[in-house]
Design a protein around this motif. Structure first.
Motif, mmCIF file in Angstrom:
data_model
loop_
_atom_site.group_PDB
_atom_site.id
_atom_site.type_symbol
_atom_site.label_atom_id
_atom_site.label_comp_id
_atom_site.label_asym_id
_atom_site.label_seq_id
_atom_site.Cartn_x
_atom_site.Cartn_y
_atom_site.Cartn_z
ATOM 1 N N ARG A 1 4.212 0.850 2.207
ATOM 2 C CA ARG A 1 4.255 -0.428 2.900
ATOM 3 C C ARG A 1 4.565 -1.468 1.832
ATOM 4 O O ARG A 1 3.908 -1.507 0.784
ATOM 5 N N PHE A 2 5.585 -2.286 2.067
ATOM 6 C CA PHE A 2 5.983 -3.239 1.038
ATOM 7 C C PHE A 2 6.311 -4.588 1.650
ATOM 8 O O PHE A 2 6.574 -4.704 2.861
ATOM 9 N N GLU B 1 -5.025 8.229 -2.070
ATOM 10 C CA GLU B 1 -6.394 8.526 -1.661
ATOM 11 C C GLU B 1 -6.378 9.776 -0.794
ATOM 12 O O GLU B 1 -5.943 9.756 0.351
ATOM 13 N N ALA B 2 -6.817 10.876 -1.365
ATOM 14 C CA ALA B 2 -6.825 12.153 -0.650
ATOM 15 C C ALA B 2 -7.811 13.091 -1.328
ATOM 16 O O ALA B 2 -8.029 13.025 -2.542
ATOM 17 N N ALA B 3 -8.412 13.952 -0.532
ATOM 18 C CA ALA B 3 -9.343 14.935 -1.074
ATOM 19 C C ALA B 3 -8.612 16.238 -1.392
ATOM 20 O O ALA B 3 -7.589 16.549 -0.782
ATOM 21 N N SER C 1 5.470 5.093 -4.139
ATOM 22 C CA SER C 1 5.737 3.716 -4.541
ATOM 23 C C SER C 1 7.095 3.597 -5.224
ATOM 24 O O SER C 1 7.692 2.519 -5.255
ATOM 25 N N TYR C 2 7.602 4.727 -5.765
ATOM 26 C CA TYR C 2 8.911 4.720 -6.425
ATOM 27 C C TYR C 2 10.040 4.427 -5.447
ATOM 28 O O TYR C 2 11.163 4.146 -5.859
ATOM 29 N N SER D 1 0.853 -1.187 0.000
ATOM 30 C CA SER D 1 0.000 0.000 0.000
ATOM 31 C C SER D 1 0.888 1.236 0.000
ATOM 32 O O SER D 1 2.089 1.157 0.282
ATOM 33 N N CYS D 2 0.265 2.371 -0.271
ATOM 34 C CA CYS D 2 1.020 3.620 -0.308
ATOM 35 C C CYS D 2 0.052 4.760 -0.051
ATOM 36 O O CYS D 2 -0.345 5.474 -0.960
#
Length: 430
Positions: free
Chosen positions: A250-251, A339-341, A269-270, A244-245
């Motif tokens: 998190r990997f 995921e952000a507004a 994620s990079y 997740s990111c």
């Protein structure tokens, strides 16, 4: 003075300084010159402030009556020779790190992981050039069991110079991308220059590199070297994937049939490849899996490199230390997936791209049109020359003035640009 004799004087000292404003008691001052300063002029002052010796390369600043001032032919060359001599005398196992993107973060992660088992010296900040590398090497002490040396370049031949000073035993090129094209001339020039690390290790013989398995450019130039491989392909020495990111990476990683999951403080994620590089090198040198995971979960990035900053009004992702087409697109893609507004992107020019600058900035603008961010604010003349309907500002001062009059509230803001654009000043206004 021969390098052996100068080294003998160096061993009497408590380190070396090139800054006359910072002269620790008993240190050696070495006079460097630049466009706006001449360190030779401060030799006597450095001795008065506590240095044991001062090294100069202009005869008028030396005197036979003062044996504490040492005259050499060229102070910069002397610094590099002294560092190489010191490195050879100590024989510390050394890993050379270079690459277009991620080399500083990768260096930090490698050092953090190896630090779970060894006494490690590693490059501080961005001391990764023809002056910074020798200064780092001269900090080596007999108790250091390993060294992680970052090497940067923006012109052909610079990595070759650095590897012949540091003489690494192992190497890692994080990746190659379109950066400093003005200096390198082409993307192929970037590959050749970064590959000078591989060239040195190949000539040295029996050398090992750590390589991102899915990178075709690196695989092409890695012939003749022992490769320890990491990436996302099953069956490598270390295989990993993003779990997740949101926003922190998190990997999971797998080696020899055993899997682990790590929650990091790294945004993007990079950063997966950077983390897997540290895992791979840690395992190669015998760091226990649990300690590798502990090191990576504990590391917190600094210096405006993908930092998460919470202000009273907004959440910021500050990545304003550097920017090139590869890192810019990676940051935008990661921001798009978060995921952000109320996403807002504030982007500054990417410097040193030469003739391809307009094209590369236009590619970024075209990609931004697909991202669907609530607001995009472009800063600098290069973005100003692109074709887009996004907001544009001349410099960071204009952005600060706008934000003072119309503050952002409740937004998730990506701040990214080359360091010279000074976007790192924006968090105070957000």
């Amino acid at each position: 003075m021969e390098i052996e004799e100068l080294y003998s004087r160096f061993t009497e000292c408590n380190g070396l300084t090139t800054d006359s404003r910072h002269c620790p008691e008993g240190s050696m001052f070495l006079a460097l010159k630049g466009e706006t300063f001449n360190g030779n002029a401060f030799a006597a002052q450095s001795l008065a402030q506590g240095c044991r010796y001062a090294v100069v390369d202009e005869p008028q600043y030396a005197s036979p009556e003062n044996p504490r001032i040492i005259l050499v032919d060229n102070c910069l060359e002397t610094l590099q020779k002294l560092a190489n001599y010191h490195r050879r005398r100590l024989g510390t196992r050394m890993i050379g790190v270079t690459g277009t993107n991620g080399k500083t973060t990768t260096k930090e992660l490698i050092a953090t992981v190896l630090g779970e088992k060894f006494k490690v010296l590693y490059t501080q900040g961005n001391f990764n050039n023809h002056i910074g590398v020798p200064l780092t090497l001269l900090r080596l002490k007999p108790e250091h069991e390993m060294a992680v040396i970052e090497m940067g370049a923006n012109h052909p031949g610079e990595i070759k110079t650095l590897v012949h000073i540091a003489e690494p035993d192992y190497g890692i090129i994080t990746n190659v991308g379109k950066a400093h094209l003005q200096g390198f001339g082409s993307f192929e020039g970037v590959i050749r220059t970064k590959g000078e690390l591989y060239d040195f290790l190949r000539e040295k013989g029996n050398s090992t590199i750590f390589i991102q398995n899915e990178n075709p450019y690196l695989n092409k130039i890695a012939t003749g070297l022992t490769c320890v491989r990491y990436g996302q392909t099953p069956g490598l020495d270390v295989t990993g994937k993003v779990v997740s990111c949101s926003p922190f990476l998190r990997f999971s990683w797998t080696a020899e049939g055993t899997s682990h999951e790590v929650q990091t403080h790294l945004i993007g994620s990079y950063n997966l490849d950077n983390a897997l590089a540290a895992v791979t090198i840690g395992r190669y040198f015998g760091v226990e899996d649990a300690k590798i995971c502990h090191a990576l979960s504990s590391y917190v990035p600094q210096n405006n490199r993908s930092q998460l900053v919470h202000t009273a009004s907004n959440t910021l992702i500050v990545d304003a230390y550097n920017a090139n087409p590869t890192s810019m697109m990676a940051a935008l893609e990661n921001f798009r997936q978060m995921e952000a507004a109320h996403k807002v992107a504030i982007l500054g020019d990417m410097k040193e791209l030469g003739e391809g600058s307009h094209e590369e900035h236009q590619k970024v603008v075209d990609f931004l049109k697909e991202c669907g961010f609530e607001r995009v604010m472009l800063v600098g003349p290069e973005f100003g020359g692109t074709s887009s309907s996004f907001e544009h500002y001349k410099d960071v001062k204009e952005v600060e003035a706008l934000l003072a009059a119309h503050p952002l509230q409740g937004c998730c803001v990506l701040v990214k640009g080359s360091n010279s654009m000074k976007l790192s000043e924006l968090p105070a206004s957000l």
